[in-house]
Every structure is written in structure tokens, then in C-alpha cells.
Design a protein around this motif. Structure first.
Motif, PDB file in Angstrom:
ATOM      1  N   TRP A  63      -5.196  -5.583  -4.144  1.00 44.15           N
ATOM      2  CA  TRP A  63      -5.514  -5.104  -2.776  1.00 44.15           C
ATOM      3  C   TRP A  63      -3.970  -4.637  -2.051  1.00 44.15           C
ATOM      4  O   TRP A  63      -3.210  -5.331  -1.882  1.00 44.15           O
ATOM      5  N   GLY A  64      -4.061  -3.465  -1.565  1.00 48.39           N
ATOM      6  CA  GLY A  64      -3.085  -3.204  -0.562  1.00 48.39           C
ATOM      7  C   GLY A  64      -2.030  -2.324  -1.415  1.00 48.39           C
ATOM      8  O   GLY A  64      -1.279  -1.526  -0.726  1.00 48.39           O
ATOM      9  N   TYR A  65      -1.802  -2.517  -2.571  1.00 49.51           N
ATOM     10  CA  TYR A  65      -0.843  -1.811  -3.548  1.00 49.51           C
ATOM     11  C   TYR A  65      -1.148  -0.481  -3.818  1.00 49.51           C
ATOM     12  O   TYR A  65      -2.502  -0.320  -3.962  1.00 49.51           O
ATOM     13  N   SER A  66      -0.485   0.558  -3.946  1.00 50.68           N
ATOM     14  CA  SER A  66      -1.234   1.927  -4.490  1.00 50.68           C
ATOM     15  C   SER A  66       0.052   2.541  -5.328  1.00 50.68           C
ATOM     16  O   SER A  66       0.970   2.117  -5.627  1.00 50.68           O
ATOM     17  N   GLY A  67      -0.345   3.703  -5.715  1.00 46.25           N
ATOM     18  CA  GLY A  67       0.439   4.537  -6.473  1.00 46.25           C
ATOM     19  C   GLY A  67       0.057   4.576  -7.930  1.00 46.25           C
ATOM     20  O   GLY A  67      -0.847   3.578  -8.309  1.00 46.25           O
ATOM     21  N   PRO A  68       0.295   5.357  -8.777  1.00 44.14           N
ATOM     22  CA  PRO A  68      -0.097   5.413 -10.100  1.00 44.14           C
ATOM     23  C   PRO A  68       0.187   4.037 -10.844  1.00 44.14           C
ATOM     24  O   PRO A  68      -0.399   3.939 -11.758  1.00 44.14           O
TER      25      PRO A  68
END
Length: 166
Positions: A63-68
Motif C-alpha cells: 500500500w502506498g508504493y507505486s511504479g513498475p
């Protein structure tokens, strides 16, 4: 008679739903474990940047982390998360100048996934949102710089020459 028709219609719909669900379950990942892991390896060399899990070549970020590859920190933690520049720094040092914290064997093992291009001058980037330039100083106080694509941080362009004080 009407009740029988409703019952038959119910059975047909139930069979159709079960058939569709069965097809969904049968879909499997066609990537090998190695290929899947390679697609999920972040700039830091860790699987999904240590912030998620890899499923068929795609990171499922916490949760909260993103990007490929889960390299973008949650907004609330950006001051304490290492930046992508920090994550790439050691690999750039060992791959380009054979310096930094990694010996040759560690460099090969940890930094194999980066696609490096070494250039005389970094291009001028007009779309700052898609590319980020990183600048550091090495142990000799020489400045060096490199750039990476924000959503493909495995593509790194490194300026060949360092700038050292007299």
C-alpha cells in the motif's frame, strides 16, 4: 410450467458462471520464473524494490508504493525513503568506473539488470516528468551525473567524464 422454466434458466446461468470462472482459474503465467523475476527487478537490484511481490512479471506493490517496480515511495515517507538516484548510484559507479561499494562479482550479480548508455554529454531533457538527472560526488570529490527514465528506471544514461576539482 413457469416454475420449471425459471429453474432451467437458473441451471443454465449457473453452469455458464461456473464455466467462465473455471476458464479464469486455468489462465496461468506463461513467463518462466527467471523472466518474471527479471521484469520485477528494481533499480536497486531487489525484487519489486523490497516493497511488494512479483506475480507473472508484474509487481504488486505494498500500500502506498507505486511504479513498475514499486520504486516510488508513499508521499508520507518520501523524506525517509532512498531515492531512485540513491538506488542506482552504486551500480553506476561499479559498472562505469569499477568503483563504489561493489566488487566485480557483486556488481555483476546486483547490477546486471540495468541498461547503461555512456555518453559524452547528457541530453537536455524537456520533459522533466519523464526523466530525472542525478548528481553525486565520488570519494575523490569528483562530480558525476547520470539520468534515468522515471517509469523505466532500468534505462540509465551516464555522462562519461567526471568533473574533478583542481
Amino acid at each position: 410450467m413457469a416454475m420449471l422454466r425459471v429453474f432451467i434458466l437458473f441451471l443454465l446461468i449457473s453452469c455458464l458462471v461456473l464455466s467462465v470462472e473455471g476458464r479464469k482459474k486455468k489462465r496461468r503465467c506463461t513467463l518462466s520464473t527467471t523472466a518474471s523475476r527479471k521484469k520485477c527487478t528494481s533499480a536497486s537490484g531487489r525484487l519489486c524494490n523490497g516493497q511488494g511481490g512479483c506475480l507473472c512479471g508484474k509487481c504488486r506493490c505494498k500500500w502506498g508504493y507505486s511504479g513498475p517496480t514499486c520504486e516510488l515511495c508513499p508521499a508520507a515517507r518520501r523524506d525517509s525513503c532512498p531515492s531512485t538516484c540513491d538506488n542506482l548510484k552504486s551500480c553506476v559507479e561499479c559498472r562505469v568506473w569499477q568503483t563504489g561499494p561493489y566488487n566485480r562479482q557483486s556488481c555483476r550479480r546486483v547490477c546486471y539488470h540495468l541498461r547503461l548508455s555512456i555518453v559524452d554529454e547528457l541530453p537536455v531533457y524537456h520533459h522533466a516528468a519523464s526523466t530525472h538527472v542525478c548528481q553525486f560526488k565520488d570519494k575523490h570529490n569528483c562530480a558525476y551525473s547520470f539520468a534515468y527514465e522515471v517509469y523505466a528506471s532500468k534505462n540509465v544514461i551516464v555522462k562519461r567524464v567526471t568533473e574533478c576539482p583542481n
